[in-house]
Design an enzyme around this catalytic site. Structure first.
Site, short mmCIF file in Angstrom:
data_model
loop_
_atom_site.label_atom_id
_atom_site.label_comp_id
_atom_site.label_asym_id
_atom_site.label_seq_id
_atom_site.Cartn_x
_atom_site.Cartn_y
_atom_site.Cartn_z
N PHE A 34 42.16 -19.23 15.61
CA PHE A 34 42.39 -18.04 14.79
C PHE A 34 42.39 -18.35 13.30
O PHE A 34 41.90 -17.59 12.50
CB PHE A 34 43.76 -17.43 15.15
CG PHE A 34 43.67 -16.41 16.25
CD1 PHE A 34 42.47 -16.08 16.84
CD2 PHE A 34 44.82 -15.77 16.68
CE1 PHE A 34 42.40 -15.15 17.85
CE2 PHE A 34 44.76 -14.83 17.70
CZ PHE A 34 43.55 -14.52 18.28
N HIS A 118 50.58 -15.88 26.31
CA HIS A 118 49.86 -14.70 25.83
C HIS A 118 48.93 -14.10 26.88
O HIS A 118 48.03 -13.34 26.55
CB HIS A 118 49.08 -15.04 24.55
CG HIS A 118 49.98 -15.37 23.40
ND1 HIS A 118 49.54 -15.92 22.22
CD2 HIS A 118 51.31 -15.21 23.25
CE1 HIS A 118 50.57 -16.10 21.40
NE2 HIS A 118 51.65 -15.67 22.00
N CYS A 126 45.72 -2.77 34.45
CA CYS A 126 45.96 -1.36 34.13
C CYS A 126 47.36 -1.23 33.53
O CYS A 126 48.34 -1.77 34.07
CB CYS A 126 45.84 -0.52 35.40
SG CYS A 126 46.25 1.22 35.09
N CYS A 129 49.21 1.54 36.33
CA CYS A 129 49.62 1.17 37.71
C CYS A 129 49.69 -0.34 37.90
O CYS A 129 50.13 -0.80 38.94
CB CYS A 129 48.67 1.80 38.73
SG CYS A 129 47.06 0.96 38.83
N CYS A 151 40.90 2.29 34.76
CA CYS A 151 41.35 1.61 35.97
C CYS A 151 40.62 2.19 37.20
O CYS A 151 40.66 3.41 37.41
CB CYS A 151 42.86 1.79 36.13
SG CYS A 151 43.47 1.15 37.69
N ASN A 217 47.67 -32.46 15.74
CA ASN A 217 46.99 -31.30 15.14
C ASN A 217 46.13 -31.77 13.98
O ASN A 217 46.47 -32.72 13.28
CB ASN A 217 48.03 -30.29 14.63
CG ASN A 217 47.49 -28.88 14.58
OD1 ASN A 217 46.97 -28.38 15.56
ND2 ASN A 217 47.57 -28.23 13.43
P1 NAD Z 1 45.93 -21.28 15.29
O1 NAD Z 1 44.53 -20.85 15.18
O2 NAD Z 1 46.97 -20.65 14.46
O3 NAD Z 1 46.02 -22.85 14.98
C1 NAD Z 1 45.15 -23.75 15.58
C2 NAD Z 1 45.48 -25.12 15.02
O4 NAD Z 1 44.71 -26.06 15.73
C3 NAD Z 1 45.13 -25.28 13.52
O5 NAD Z 1 46.27 -25.77 12.85
C4 NAD Z 1 43.97 -26.28 13.52
O6 NAD Z 1 44.09 -27.21 12.46
C5 NAD Z 1 44.16 -27.01 14.82
N1 NAD Z 1 42.92 -27.47 15.46
C6 NAD Z 1 41.78 -26.77 15.67
N2 NAD Z 1 40.90 -27.52 16.38
C7 NAD Z 1 41.52 -28.73 16.59
C8 NAD Z 1 41.13 -29.92 17.25
N3 NAD Z 1 39.94 -30.04 17.84
N4 NAD Z 1 42.01 -30.96 17.28
C9 NAD Z 1 43.22 -30.85 16.66
N5 NAD Z 1 43.64 -29.74 16.04
C10 NAD Z 1 42.79 -28.69 16.00
O7 NAD Z 1 46.30 -21.25 16.84
P2 NAD Z 1 47.65 -20.92 17.59
O8 NAD Z 1 48.80 -21.59 16.92
O9 NAD Z 1 47.39 -21.20 19.03
O10 NAD Z 1 47.86 -19.35 17.41
C11 NAD Z 1 46.80 -18.47 17.48
C12 NAD Z 1 46.82 -17.40 18.51
O11 NAD Z 1 45.47 -17.36 18.89
C13 NAD Z 1 47.51 -17.55 19.80
O12 NAD Z 1 48.25 -16.38 19.93
C14 NAD Z 1 46.41 -17.53 20.91
O13 NAD Z 1 46.77 -16.63 21.93
C15 NAD Z 1 45.23 -17.01 20.24
N6 NAD Z 1 43.89 -17.60 20.48
C16 NAD Z 1 43.58 -18.19 21.65
C17 NAD Z 1 42.33 -18.75 21.83
C18 NAD Z 1 42.00 -19.37 23.16
O14 NAD Z 1 42.49 -18.91 24.18
N7 NAD Z 1 41.20 -20.43 23.17
C19 NAD Z 1 41.40 -18.76 20.80
C20 NAD Z 1 41.75 -18.13 19.58
C21 NAD Z 1 43.00 -17.57 19.44
#
Ligand code: NAD
Length: 249
Positions: A34, A118, A126, A129, A151, A217
């Site tokens: 994100f 999430h 739905c 229901c 639905c 990270n």
């Molecule tokens: P975020 O996007 O806020 O943060 C992602 C973090 O991961 C960043 O700090 C980035 O530096 C780090 N990052 C990215 N690629 C990396 C890698 N290869 N190695 C190490 N670090 C890496 O994500 P968040 O904290 O999970 O919050 C975002 C929201 O996004 C959540 O609510 C989630 O549900 C949703 N989301 C989910 C997906 C998915 O399901 N894959 C994708 C996008 C967003």
């Protein structure tokens, strides 16, 4: 001792780590996160839950966005990080995964205890229901008809089985995640900017219950100060390096 070796030692000696993963876990599978540049919010405005319920235009916009994002999920495969976590679960070094991700890739890699804070984008639910069905089918229907699917059971408003902005998290999933973290002796946090609740609180909850906390990270997070070890790097190569240490010990 090097950080990687230290983490491998904690994993090998512990009673099963708990993993918390965020969107960064799946960028190596080609799914954008994100908040990185080029991430989802660079190109789309989120549709809030109350707008979704109140307006057919908002529902159309939601399905337009989701049908594009769905292709990313449908074509993606677990990466080496997902696979190593599943392998570590098999040998008891990991007890379970708590994830913010909605892509289902931990399960596809073979992890069996996965708590999806999430929800999942692999299903639709739905809102009236509760009936569930495959998201593939609902997205195909939207693309074929250019109409928001309803639905098939009750004709109610249906949506991906994910938690939208402004929607309540599932209390039971939260309770289980809390319990898992409180029982853990090691919390491995990876790929989350740790700005969204409850993710932001998990490192502190784990530390208060006496667990070691490791953050992996690419970028620094506000919670780095709480951690016993922080690695600013890619998840895949970091987990591979830890795995090599485990294999050589
Ligand atoms: P975020 O996007 O806020 O943060 C992602 C973090 O991961 C960043 O700090 C980035 O530096 C780090 N990052 C990215 N690629 C990396 C890698 N290869 N190695 C190490 N670090 C890496 O994500 P968040 O904290 O999970 O919050 C975002 C929201 O996004 C959540 O609510 C989630 O549900 C949703 N989301 C989910 C997906 C998915 O399901 N894959 C994708 C996008 C967003």
């Amino acid at each position: 001792m090097q950080k990687i070796e230290q983490i491998a030692e904690w994993l090998a000696a512990g009673s099963g780590a708990v993993v918390f993963s965020g969107a960064g876990m799946s960028t190596e599978s080609g799914i954008p996160d994100f908040r990185s540049p080029g991430g989802v919010w660079a190109t789309n405005q989120p549709v809030y839950f109350d707008e979704y319920m109140a307006s057919s235009e908002a529902r159309y916009e939601y399905w337009r966005q989701k049908s594009i994002a769905h292709q990313d999920f449908a074509d993606s495969q677990p990466n080496c990080g997902h696979k190593l976590l599943a392998a570590w679960e098999q040998v008891g070094m990991v007890q379970g995964v708590i994830t913010q991700n909605i892509d289902g890739l931990h399960q596809l890699a073979g992890s069996s205890l996965v708590l999806e804070l999430h929800g999942t984008a692999r299903q639709v639910a739905c809102l009236e229901c509760g009936a569930r069905g495959p998201a593939d089918q609902a997205v195909a229907e939207f693309l074929a008809t250019d109409e928001v699917p309803s639905c098939p059971e009750c004709d109610g408003i249906t949506k991906h089985a994910t938690i939208s902005f402004g929607q309540q998290l599932d209390d039971e999933v939260l309770r289980q995640a809390d319990q898992l973290v409180q029982r853990a002796d090691l919390l491995l946090v990876m790929g989350s900017s740790l700005v969204v609740q409850p993710a932001a609180s998990l490192p502190a909850i784990a530390a208060r219950s006496g667990a070691r906390v490791v953050i992996i990270n690419r970028d620094a997070t506000d919670q780095d100060g709480i951690a016993d070890a922080v690695i600013h790097g890619e998840i895949g190569e970091t987990l591979e390096a830890i795995n090599s240490c485990l294999e050589n010990s």
